[in-house]
Write an enzyme that holds these catalytic residues in place. Structure first.
Site, PDB file in Angstrom:
ATOM      1  CB  THR A 126      -1.400   6.860  -7.158  1.00  0.00           C
ATOM      2  OG1 THR A 126      -1.958   6.774  -6.265  1.00  0.00           O
ATOM      3  CG2 THR A 126      -0.347   6.270  -7.325  1.00  0.00           C
TER       4      THR A 126
ATOM      5  CE  LYS B 109      -0.748   6.757  -2.903  1.00  0.00           C
ATOM      6  NZ  LYS B 109      -1.990   6.231  -3.718  1.00  0.00           N
TER       7      LYS B 109
ATOM      8  CE  LYS C 120      -1.929   3.234 -11.164  1.00  0.00           C
ATOM      9  NZ  LYS C 120      -2.050   4.095 -10.250  1.00  0.00           N
TER      10      LYS C 120
END
Length: 291
Positions: A102, A177, A245
């Protein structure tokens, strides 16, 4: 590129909570597999089953037809792809690289553009489903890049996942995502509040789960992570530090798009409180600790 276990060499970089299982499925499907990860010991089980250890990204890239990466942070992706010893400088012309980390949509577009100059194709293909999805080969895989390349790689994706969707040009997988993580971020707050409410009201929370998990409130997080919360099982299927993150990337991307995301902002703030309490290596279900 037509791929098959008989003729396609796969290289896999990153053998963490999810990557180890994903690489294992590829090996079990009969593909020749070479692996590289920062911590050599994580590869031992796969090497015993027939994978070949490579001590550098350079060697792995040079000896693979398809290179898959799933690492921690965008800066790790940039390093393994763009350094002189990285994938784009050392993979053979005509090879394919698939980044399943990701990561930043802008970086995905950059990698796709630079790879074409080298005669290499790069897909961005982040996944959702956590450790369970990786172990059971039921991951959702969201893919950006050239559609013919996606079609060629579909048999390999099907080894690792079930819900595999081509989303559009380079960066589209990462944008999808981000939408996924935004939905999860706000939803996790709701899961924690609901279960905390059930306990405070004197109900048996497991019994409550059996009702609300099958109704309109049902979600993957509620049904899979809710039971872990109630058992105080905070082992990582997906690390808090990595979720932060992801939320940071999503917040930055949303800002670039001129979109306000108050639910995401609140969730990120709460998870940062977890890190302040030393929980960065817990699973995302550890948000329940705050409630």
């Amino acid at each position: 590129m037509q791929i098959s276990p008989e003729k396609t060499r796969i290289g896999f970089i990153g053998l963490g909570v999810m990557g180890h299982s994903m690489a294992g499925h590829i090996l079990d499907s009969g593909y020749a597999l070479c692996v590289h990860t920062r911590t050599r010991a994580r590869a031992d089980g796969l090497v015993k089953k027939g994978a070949v250890w490579m001590d550098s990204v350079r060697k792995l890239a040079a000896n693979s037809d398809v290179i898959i990466s799933i690492v921690g942070y965008p800066q790790d992706v940039a390093q393994i792809y763009l350094d002189a010893d990285g994938i784009l400088e050392n993979a053979a012309t005509g090879s394919v690289a698939i980044d399943m980390t990701t990561s930043d949509p802008a970086l995905a577009r950059k990698l796709a553009a630079q790879s074409r100059e080298k005669g290499i194709q790069v897909l961005d293909a982040p996944v959702s489903g956590g450790d369970l999805g990786a172990r059971n080969a039921t991951l959702s895989i969201m893919v950006g890049g050239e559609e013919p390349v996606f079609t060629d790689m579909l048999p390999l994706f099907q080894v690792m996942g079930k819900n595999i969707v081509y989303q559009g040009p380079a960066g589209s997988g990462q944008h999808t995502k981000m939408a996924n993580q935004i939905a999860i971020a706000a939803g996790m707050i709701g899961v924690c509040e609901a279960l905390a409410y059930a306990k405070k009201a004197g109900l048996d929370p497991d019994t409550v789960l059996s009702s609300i998990g099958q109704g309109a409130a049902g979600s993957w997080s509620l049904n899979n992570l809710g039971p872990r919360m109630l058992k105080s099982d905070f082992a990582p299927g997906f690390y808090v530090k990595h979720f932060i993150k992801d939320m940071t990337i999503a917040a930055d991307s949303a800002r670039d798009l001129g979109l306000d995301t108050p639910g995401l902002t609140l969730a990120k703030t709460l998870y940062e409180r977890l890190v302040d309490n030393g929980c960065e290596n817990d699973g995302t279900q550890a948000l329940f600790k705050l409630f």
